[in-house]
Scaffold this motif. Structure first.
Motif, PDB file in Angstrom:
ATOM      1  N   ILE A 266       0.848  -1.200   0.000  1.00 41.97           N
ATOM      2  CA  ILE A 266       0.000   0.000   0.000  1.00 41.97           C
ATOM      3  C   ILE A 266       0.881   1.246   0.000  1.00 41.97           C
ATOM      4  O   ILE A 266       0.655   2.198  -0.761  1.00 41.97           O
ATOM      5  N   ASP A 267       1.895   1.231   0.830  1.00 39.33           N
ATOM      6  CA  ASP A 267       2.810   2.371   0.899  1.00 39.33           C
ATOM      7  C   ASP A 267       3.502   2.594  -0.444  1.00 39.33           C
ATOM      8  O   ASP A 267       3.877   3.728  -0.779  1.00 39.33           O
ATOM      9  N   GLY A 268       3.637   1.527  -1.234  1.00 38.38           N
ATOM     10  CA  GLY A 268       4.283   1.620  -2.529  1.00 38.38           C
ATOM     11  C   GLY A 268       3.362   2.063  -3.652  1.00 38.38           C
ATOM     12  O   GLY A 268       3.818   2.214  -4.786  1.00 38.38           O
ATOM     13  N   GLY A 269       2.061   2.234  -3.361  1.00 38.94           N
ATOM     14  CA  GLY A 269       1.177   2.776  -4.388  1.00 38.94           C
ATOM     15  C   GLY A 269      -0.136   2.057  -4.599  1.00 38.94           C
ATOM     16  O   GLY A 269      -1.038   2.593  -5.262  1.00 38.94           O
ATOM     17  N   LEU A 270      -0.291   0.827  -4.094  1.00 39.85           N
ATOM     18  CA  LEU A 270      -1.569   0.142  -4.248  1.00 39.85           C
ATOM     19  C   LEU A 270      -2.621   0.758  -3.321  1.00 39.85           C
ATOM     20  O   LEU A 270      -2.289   1.386  -2.314  1.00 39.85           O
TER      21      LEU A 270
ATOM     22  N   VAL B 170      -8.173  -7.588   4.300  1.00 42.71           N
ATOM     23  CA  VAL B 170      -7.728  -6.469   3.472  1.00 42.71           C
ATOM     24  C   VAL B 170      -7.037  -5.366   4.268  1.00 42.71           C
ATOM     25  O   VAL B 170      -7.309  -5.133   5.442  1.00 42.71           O
ATOM     26  N   VAL B 171      -6.113  -4.709   3.569  1.00 48.38           N
ATOM     27  CA  VAL B 171      -5.539  -3.435   3.988  1.00 48.38           C
ATOM     28  C   VAL B 171      -5.789  -2.478   2.829  1.00 48.38           C
ATOM     29  O   VAL B 171      -5.580  -2.846   1.667  1.00 48.38           O
ATOM     30  N   TYR B 172      -6.274  -1.268   3.119  1.00 49.68           N
ATOM     31  CA  TYR B 172      -6.593  -0.339   2.035  1.00 49.68           C
ATOM     32  C   TYR B 172      -6.288   1.093   2.429  1.00 49.68           C
ATOM     33  O   TYR B 172      -5.982   1.391   3.586  1.00 49.68           O
ATOM     34  N   ARG B 173      -6.359   1.955   1.417  1.00 44.79           N
ATOM     35  CA  ARG B 173      -6.258   3.386   1.658  1.00 44.79           C
ATOM     36  C   ARG B 173      -7.646   3.925   1.978  1.00 44.79           C
ATOM     37  O   ARG B 173      -8.593   3.715   1.210  1.00 44.79           O
TER      38      ARG B 173
ATOM     39  N   ALA C 122     -14.052  -0.121 -10.038  1.00 44.20           N
ATOM     40  CA  ALA C 122     -14.663   0.700 -11.086  1.00 44.20           C
ATOM     41  C   ALA C 122     -14.127   2.127 -11.062  1.00 44.20           C
ATOM     42  O   ALA C 122     -14.053   2.790 -12.107  1.00 44.20           O
ATOM     43  N   ALA C 123     -13.740   2.612  -9.893  1.00 39.26           N
ATOM     44  CA  ALA C 123     -13.223   3.975  -9.752  1.00 39.26           C
ATOM     45  C   ALA C 123     -11.737   4.074 -10.085  1.00 39.26           C
ATOM     46  O   ALA C 123     -11.159   5.154 -10.011  1.00 39.26           O
ATOM     47  N   GLY C 124     -11.119   2.938 -10.420  1.00 41.89           N
ATOM     48  CA  GLY C 124      -9.719   2.960 -10.821  1.00 41.89           C
ATOM     49  C   GLY C 124      -8.727   2.612  -9.742  1.00 41.89           C
ATOM     50  O   GLY C 124      -7.522   2.854  -9.905  1.00 41.89           O
ATOM     51  N   ALA C 125      -9.169   2.039  -8.633  1.00 43.30           N
ATOM     52  CA  ALA C 125      -8.254   1.663  -7.560  1.00 43.30           C
ATOM     53  C   ALA C 125      -7.254   0.622  -8.049  1.00 43.30           C
ATOM     54  O   ALA C 125      -7.579  -0.278  -8.826  1.00 43.30           O
ATOM     55  N   LEU C 126      -6.012   0.734  -7.570  1.00 47.24           N
ATOM     56  CA  LEU C 126      -4.974  -0.241  -7.862  1.00 47.24           C
ATOM     57  C   LEU C 126      -5.011  -1.324  -6.787  1.00 47.24           C
ATOM     58  O   LEU C 126      -4.900  -1.019  -5.593  1.00 47.24           O
ATOM     59  N   VAL C 127      -5.195  -2.569  -7.199  1.00 47.48           N
ATOM     60  CA  VAL C 127      -5.479  -3.643  -6.241  1.00 47.48           C
ATOM     61  C   VAL C 127      -4.605  -4.864  -6.512  1.00 47.48           C
ATOM     62  O   VAL C 127      -4.096  -5.062  -7.613  1.00 47.48           O
TER      63      VAL C 127
ATOM     64  N   ARG D 258      -8.294 -20.670   1.415  1.00 48.17           N
ATOM     65  CA  ARG D 258      -8.785 -19.808   0.342  1.00 48.17           C
ATOM     66  C   ARG D 258      -7.581 -19.185  -0.368  1.00 48.17           C
ATOM     67  O   ARG D 258      -6.748 -18.524   0.268  1.00 48.17           O
ATOM     68  N   VAL D 259      -7.498 -19.395  -1.653  1.00 47.12           N
ATOM     69  CA  VAL D 259      -6.409 -18.857  -2.460  1.00 47.12           C
ATOM     70  C   VAL D 259      -6.993 -17.800  -3.395  1.00 47.12           C
ATOM     71  O   VAL D 259      -7.730 -18.137  -4.318  1.00 47.12           O
ATOM     72  N   PRO D 260      -6.685 -16.535  -3.190  1.00 45.92           N
ATOM     73  CA  PRO D 260      -7.299 -15.479  -3.990  1.00 45.92           C
ATOM     74  C   PRO D 260      -6.632 -15.297  -5.343  1.00 45.92           C
ATOM     75  O   PRO D 260      -5.505 -15.722  -5.565  1.00 45.92           O
ATOM     76  N   ARG D 261      -7.343 -14.659  -6.259  1.00 43.70           N
ATOM     77  CA  ARG D 261      -6.777 -14.257  -7.541  1.00 43.70           C
ATOM     78  C   ARG D 261      -5.771 -13.129  -7.308  1.00 43.70           C
ATOM     79  O   ARG D 261      -5.904 -12.341  -6.371  1.00 43.70           O
ATOM     80  N   THR D 262      -4.769 -13.051  -8.169  1.00 45.69           N
ATOM     81  CA  THR D 262      -3.740 -12.025  -8.036  1.00 45.69           C
ATOM     82  C   THR D 262      -3.581 -11.273  -9.356  1.00 45.69           C
ATOM     83  O   THR D 262      -3.917 -11.797 -10.426  1.00 45.69           O
ATOM     84  N   GLY D 263      -3.049 -10.058  -9.264  1.00 44.57           N
ATOM     85  CA  GLY D 263      -2.822  -9.247 -10.447  1.00 44.57           C
ATOM     86  C   GLY D 263      -4.035  -8.409 -10.789  1.00 44.57           C
ATOM     87  O   GLY D 263      -5.178  -8.885 -10.720  1.00 44.57           O
ATOM     88  N   GLN D 264      -3.813  -7.168 -11.159  1.00 48.96           N
ATOM     89  CA  GLN D 264      -4.906  -6.230 -11.428  1.00 48.96           C
ATOM     90  C   GLN D 264      -5.898  -6.761 -12.465  1.00 48.96           C
ATOM     91  O   GLN D 264      -7.104  -6.774 -12.228  1.00 48.96           O
ATOM     92  N   ALA D 265      -5.402  -7.201 -13.609  1.00 47.55           N
ATOM     93  CA  ALA D 265      -6.291  -7.623 -14.691  1.00 47.55           C
ATOM     94  C   ALA D 265      -7.124  -8.839 -14.288  1.00 47.55           C
ATOM     95  O   ALA D 265      -8.334  -8.896 -14.557  1.00 47.55           O
ATOM     96  N   GLU D 266      -6.500  -9.809 -13.664  1.00 50.29           N
ATOM     97  CA  GLU D 266      -7.221 -11.020 -13.277  1.00 50.29           C
ATOM     98  C   GLU D 266      -8.241 -10.728 -12.185  1.00 50.29           C
ATOM     99  O   GLU D 266      -9.355 -11.263 -12.201  1.00 50.29           O
ATOM    100  N   ILE D 267      -7.882  -9.881 -11.236  1.00 52.58           N
ATOM    101  CA  ILE D 267      -8.827  -9.516 -10.178  1.00 52.58           C
ATOM    102  C   ILE D 267     -10.020  -8.776 -10.775  1.00 52.58           C
ATOM    103  O   ILE D 267     -11.180  -9.040 -10.418  1.00 52.58           O
TER     104      ILE D 267
END
Length: 294
Positions: free
Chosen positions: A129-133, A178-181, A208-213, A154-163
């Protein structure tokens, strides 16, 4: 009512490098004193990177044992704690909204009062998160009882496009991990009550708002699975919440018409199949990150 923050030093006596962040931990009458104590201590004293503060939001009246345990852990906490009491139970979305307003830091980690954080959780998430996500979740281990018997992963999906792709069919994040801004949550409209789907609804709006995840696939949280966990995922109330969510996702054009119809059919059916079938479907398509084709 808000109890004043209590200050203290990290138990090692030396600071741990890393960005400042708040831990947001809601409690309500359904939580137990022992489970809350474990959640708090593993998320504060037990972390290699502890939070800078803890915000406990008490969602309405609780029993005496839980109240006493909150008082005990607050008094013993090595980091400042804000204990905010809501006079009546308002539900998770409103409780978390009240808690976010009290957080002193933009980076906020979520925790539920009956789960367990593994020691390296925040040291892995907060730098991302500190690095920009804007939002980072993790994998989870499901455990059954006080002996900590692991019954699932539980194994989550990774990577912006796949998520982003997976989010059109299923919640790509496990809320307790989760940890978020806080600013990114606010930009998406914050928590909004939507049946039992307020977390999925928030995360979809953030994307939808463009968050980096992203997600860390490693299990960094232990999720308590009580009796009837799969039964609670079915029934009329869950179906009503599901339908409200799918209509909301379609309304903001997060899903296409075809995806909406698919979701209503597949996810709706999931709410009404017998519990053993629901358990199998959960293990096959959700816990292991499986998905249906577009």
């Amino acid at each position: 009512m808000t109890d004043g923050p209590l200050t203290g030093a990290h138990p090692t006596g030396t600071p741990v490098p890393g960005a400042s962040f708040s831990l947001l931990l809601p409690v309500y009458r359904g939580d137990t004193a022992a489970h809350f104590a474990k959640a708090f201590t593993t998320s504060v004293q037990g972390q290699t990177l502890p939070p800078s503060e803890v915000v406990i939001v008490q969602d309405g009246p609780i029993d005496d044992a839980l109240a006493a345990e909150i008082g005990r852990v607050v008094a013993a906490s090595p980091v400042p704690v804000v204990h905010h009491v809501l006079e009546r139970n308002v539900g998770l979305a409103k409780a978390l909204t009240a808690g976010l307003a009290l957080c002193a830091h933009d980076i906020v980690a979520r925790m539920d009062a009956d789960d367990i954080s593994l020691p390296g959780r925040f040291a892995a998430q907060v730098p991302l998160i500190d690095g920009g996500l804007d939002l980072v979740g993790t994998g989870m281990l499901e455990f059954l009882d006080e002996a900590g018997r692991i019954v699932g992963r539980r194994v989550p999906r990774t990577g912006q496009a796949e998520i982003e792709r997976y989010a059109r069919f299923h919640d790509p994040f496990s809320h307790p991990t989760v940890v978020y801004r806080r600013s990114a949550v606010s930009a998406a409209g914050g928590y909004q009550s939507l049946g039992m789907m307020e977390d999925y609804w928030l995360f979809a709006r953030m994307i939808a708002a463009g968050a980096l995840v992203d997600n860390i696939p490693d299990p960094l949280v232990m999720y308590r699975v009580g009796d009837g966990a799969y039964a609670r995922r079915g029934g009329r109330a869950q179906w009503d919440s599901e339908l409200m969510l799918q209509k909301a996702l379609r309304r903001i054009r997060f899903t296409t018409r075809g995806q909406y119809l698919r979701n209503v059919a597949v996810r709706g059916l999931y709410r009404y199949v017998p519990e053993p079938v629901r358990r199998f479907a959960y293990r096959r398509f959700i816990a292991r990150g499986g998905a249906l084709s577009e």
